[in-house]
Design a protein around this motif. Structure first.
Motif, mmCIF file in Angstrom:
data_model
loop_
_atom_site.group_PDB
_atom_site.id
_atom_site.type_symbol
_atom_site.label_atom_id
_atom_site.label_comp_id
_atom_site.label_asym_id
_atom_site.label_seq_id
_atom_site.Cartn_x
_atom_site.Cartn_y
_atom_site.Cartn_z
ATOM 1 N N ILE A 12 -32.898 -1.555 18.330
ATOM 2 C CA ILE A 12 -33.648 -2.205 19.410
ATOM 3 C C ILE A 12 -32.747 -2.390 20.627
ATOM 4 N N THR A 13 -31.495 -2.775 20.396
ATOM 5 C CA THR A 13 -30.554 -2.954 21.507
ATOM 6 C C THR A 13 -30.334 -1.646 22.244
ATOM 7 N N LEU A 14 -30.171 -0.555 21.510
ATOM 8 C CA LEU A 14 -29.957 0.739 22.142
ATOM 9 C C LEU A 14 -31.176 1.198 22.938
ATOM 10 N N ALA A 15 -32.366 0.856 22.479
ATOM 11 C CA ALA A 15 -33.588 1.290 23.155
ATOM 12 C C ALA A 15 -34.075 0.305 24.212
ATOM 13 N N ALA A 16 -33.825 -0.988 23.997
ATOM 14 C CA ALA A 16 -34.453 -1.994 24.864
ATOM 15 C C ALA A 16 -33.500 -3.102 25.305
ATOM 16 N N GLY A 17 -32.213 -2.855 25.252
ATOM 17 C CA GLY A 17 -31.257 -3.820 25.799
ATOM 18 C C GLY A 17 -31.251 -5.161 25.101
ATOM 19 N N SER A 18 -31.410 -6.209 25.865
ATOM 20 C CA SER A 18 -31.209 -7.565 25.357
ATOM 21 C C SER A 18 -32.250 -8.030 24.348
ATOM 22 N N PHE A 19 -33.322 -7.272 24.169
ATOM 23 C CA PHE A 19 -34.306 -7.666 23.157
ATOM 24 C C PHE A 19 -33.707 -7.634 21.748
ATOM 25 N N GLY A 20 -32.791 -6.722 21.478
ATOM 26 C CA GLY A 20 -32.151 -6.651 20.159
ATOM 27 C C GLY A 20 -31.364 -7.907 19.831
ATOM 28 N N VAL B 116 -25.167 -2.417 37.957
ATOM 29 C CA VAL B 116 -26.012 -3.245 37.085
ATOM 30 C C VAL B 116 -26.254 -2.534 35.759
ATOM 31 N N LEU B 117 -26.495 -1.241 35.794
ATOM 32 C CA LEU B 117 -26.720 -0.470 34.568
ATOM 33 C C LEU B 117 -25.477 -0.464 33.677
ATOM 34 N N VAL B 118 -24.309 -0.232 34.270
ATOM 35 C CA VAL B 118 -23.064 -0.235 33.492
ATOM 36 C C VAL B 118 -22.812 -1.630 32.908
ATOM 37 N N ASP B 119 -23.105 -2.672 33.677
ATOM 38 C CA ASP B 119 -22.953 -4.041 33.185
ATOM 39 C C ASP B 119 -23.856 -4.273 31.972
ATOM 40 N N LEU B 120 -25.095 -3.814 32.040
ATOM 41 C CA LEU B 120 -26.018 -3.948 30.912
ATOM 42 C C LEU B 120 -25.495 -3.212 29.682
ATOM 43 N N VAL B 121 -24.983 -2.011 29.885
ATOM 44 C CA VAL B 121 -24.451 -1.236 28.764
ATOM 45 C C VAL B 121 -23.236 -1.946 28.151
ATOM 46 N N LEU B 122 -22.328 -2.450 28.995
ATOM 47 C CA LEU B 122 -21.153 -3.173 28.475
ATOM 48 C C LEU B 122 -21.563 -4.423 27.697
ATOM 49 N N MET B 123 -22.479 -5.201 28.234
ATOM 50 C CA MET B 123 -22.912 -6.406 27.527
ATOM 51 C C MET B 123 -23.652 -6.060 26.232
ATOM 52 N N SER B 124 -24.372 -4.960 26.236
ATOM 53 C CA SER B 124 -25.038 -4.529 25.005
ATOM 54 C C SER B 124 -24.011 -4.151 23.943
ATOM 55 N N CYS B 125 -22.928 -3.496 24.363
ATOM 56 C CA CYS B 125 -21.862 -3.149 23.416
ATOM 57 C C CYS B 125 -21.192 -4.399 22.857
ATOM 58 N N ILE B 126 -20.952 -5.384 23.708
ATOM 59 C CA ILE B 126 -20.366 -6.649 23.252
ATOM 60 C C ILE B 126 -21.308 -7.331 22.268
ATOM 61 N N ALA B 127 -22.603 -7.357 22.597
ATOM 62 C CA ALA B 127 -23.584 -7.978 21.699
ATOM 63 C C ALA B 127 -23.661 -7.230 20.372
ATOM 64 N N LEU B 128 -23.598 -5.899 20.415
ATOM 65 C CA LEU B 128 -23.611 -5.115 19.172
ATOM 66 C C LEU B 128 -22.403 -5.457 18.306
ATOM 67 N N GLY B 129 -21.245 -5.613 18.928
ATOM 68 C CA GLY B 129 -20.052 -5.999 18.176
ATOM 69 C C GLY B 129 -20.207 -7.360 17.528
ATOM 70 N N TYR B 130 -20.765 -8.317 18.281
ATOM 71 C CA TYR B 130 -21.001 -9.651 17.721
ATOM 72 C C TYR B 130 -21.979 -9.562 16.555
ATOM 73 N N MET B 131 -23.093 -8.857 16.757
ATOM 74 C CA MET B 131 -24.101 -8.766 15.698
ATOM 75 C C MET B 131 -23.528 -8.088 14.457
ATOM 76 N N TRP B 132 -22.745 -7.034 14.646
ATOM 77 C CA TRP B 132 -22.135 -6.323 13.527
ATOM 78 C C TRP B 132 -21.250 -7.273 12.715
#
Length: 99
Positions: free
Chosen positions: A73-81, A41-57
């Motif tokens: 915010i994404t790096l510190a609090a996940g999906s809140f960013g 679950v943790l690795v899944d959260l990290v992968l989805m956060s990376c995908i979201a960061l790419g989209y936001m960028w």
């Protein structure tokens, strides 16, 4: 869509505050490393956060927005960013084509 995002942000935010009150920030990370299933679950959260960061960028470059506050915010609090990035996006106005 914005209403659903606001509701998700509010509900998840309230739940996250409750969890932080119960176990603290480090307690959340410790729970995420307590078993192979929790690691998944943790690795899944990290992968989805990376995908979201790419989209936001990409979206921020296209629209002229600053991505840095949302990335932090994404790096510190996940999906809140990503949720805040979408919630604070300027509303696009409909442009009528000339008749």
């Amino acid at each position: 869509m914005r209403t659903a995002l606001i509701l998700a942000f509010a509900a998840f935010g309230a739940f996250s505050l409750y969890v932080m009150w119960q176990v603290g920030y480090l307690g959340i990370w410790q729970a995420g490393m307590s078993s192979p299933g929790a690691w998944q679950v943790l690795v899944d959260l990290v992968l989805m956060s990376c995908i979201a960061l790419g989209y936001m960028w990409h979206d921020a470059q296209r629209t002229g927005r600053s991505v840095w506050p949302f990335a932090l915010i994404t790096l510190a609090a996940g999906s809140f960013g990503p949720m805040l990035y979408l919630l604070l996006a300027p509303r696009r106005t409909l442009q009528h084509a000339p008749a």
